[in-house]
Design an enzyme around this catalytic site. Sequence first.
Site, short mmCIF file in Angstrom:
data_model
loop_
_atom_site.label_atom_id
_atom_site.label_comp_id
_atom_site.label_asym_id
_atom_site.label_seq_id
_atom_site.Cartn_x
_atom_site.Cartn_y
_atom_site.Cartn_z
N ASP A 296 6.32 0.62 7.08
CA ASP A 296 4.91 0.29 6.77
C ASP A 296 4.35 1.35 5.82
OD1 ASP A 296 2.38 -0.73 6.77
OD2 ASP A 296 1.85 0.02 8.75
N HIS B 289 3.36 2.56 12.64
CA HIS B 289 2.35 3.43 13.25
C HIS B 289 2.90 4.12 14.50
CE1 HIS B 289 -1.20 0.98 11.28
NE2 HIS B 289 -0.15 1.08 10.49
N GLU C 85 -5.15 1.63 2.32
CA GLU C 85 -5.12 0.41 3.13
C GLU C 85 -5.31 0.74 4.60
OE1 GLU C 85 -3.43 -2.82 5.62
OE2 GLU C 85 -2.74 -0.75 5.49
N GLU C 86 -4.76 1.87 5.03
CA GLU C 86 -4.79 2.22 6.46
C GLU C 86 -6.15 2.76 6.90
OE1 GLU C 86 -2.53 1.27 8.30
OE2 GLU C 86 -0.56 1.44 7.38
N ASP D 173 -0.17 4.29 1.12
CA ASP D 173 -0.56 5.28 2.12
C ASP D 173 0.13 4.99 3.45
OD1 ASP D 173 -2.16 2.89 2.14
OD2 ASP D 173 -3.56 3.85 3.52
N HIS E 147 0.84 -1.20 0.00
CA HIS E 147 0.00 0.00 0.00
C HIS E 147 0.87 1.24 0.00
CE1 HIS E 147 0.51 0.72 4.39
NE2 HIS E 147 0.42 -0.59 4.52
ZN LIG Z 1 0.82 -1.56 6.32
#
Ligand SMILES: [Zn+2]
Length: 384
Positions: free
Chosen positions: A108, A352, A140-141, A78, A76
């Site tokens: 990520d 994150h 995706e997030e 984003d 992804h």
């Molecule tokens: Zn991810």
Amino acid sequence: MPLPTLKDRFAALIAAPSVSCTQPDLDQSNRPVIDLLAGWLDELGFRCEIQAVAPGKSNLIATYGQGPGGLVLAGHTDTVPFDDALWRSDPLRLREADGRWYGLGSCDMKGFFALVIEAVGELLDRPFRQPLLILATCDEESSMAGARALAQAGRPLGRAAVIGEPTGLRPVRLHKGVMMERIDILGQSGHSSDPSLGHSAMEAMHDAIGELLALRAQWQRDYRNPQFGVPQPTLNLGCIHGGDNPNRICGQCALEFDLRPLPGMDPEPLRAAIRDKLRPVAERHRVRIDYNPLFASLPPFEQSADCELVRLAERLTGHRAEAVAFGTEAPYLQQLGCETLVLGPGDIACAHQPDEHLELARIEPSVRLLRRLIEHYCLEPWTG
Ligand SMILES: [Zn+2]
């Protein structure tokens, strides 16, 4: 025009903001990342197709070679929102320190695309018997709208797909699903001194919660998978809002909860079971109960242990494929007919988080692993 170096590509991807968020004021377009990737991959001879998903949001499907079969390397574009003040340096500027590359999306997972391009580079002068697809999705997030749009389009992508989410280079073939749901109860308010004047939404919610917890207990008896750290399905009552004053019968009450089903538990039958339990509560309390998902559910994911991709990845990494606690786009790629695995260079523990990073020691093994996967699926004859 020569491609930028691995480090420059990594830095450029991190510098291209692409936050996706359910709060509209934080949500950004992912187009800057898509345009960077399409520019580089076009230069390498890939056919680049940009699929519009929503205003400002796109997927990139870049293909090298043609025909059926082949490998999909997916991720992804984003990132989650970030808190500038908690970072030790600018989250959008690559910083090298402590044997790491720091930056938002380094782990990520925008950094994965820089490594994929590194792996692909020196293979391109060899004949591709089957295609290589590089797939870069949006949102995706937040909503998984990018992967969902792909699944809806229904075009087969390849025979195997590897999603480079952070797994510390260990193959992952199972995760739970994610459902976030809401119950709204509308009763009738009135003076608390005379219960006949109203219908308490809060008392109805009390019964509704009892039904949810009973269902949870039943599901936890019926389903168990010891491969997961938390081996049962979970149901968390996340927040509740209702009523306003002690001397009023509560007219409205709302509950939001999260349900994480194991592989083998389909979201729709779970919803039907909840609906069946809420109907008599509404009748008994003479209230209206609305029950809806807050977001489209993410299905649970399981790829069989004995398939070609899982066995190959276990051999190449030296690790047994395992389960993780987080959700991914894997079920959607699986719906398109790919054997699917989650396997990437970052560590989920720093995703994150402020000071997200990728260990430099992971780069070389990741590039080597990606090359072996491409060789197996795209360059060697397909014996299956
Ligand atoms: Zn991810």
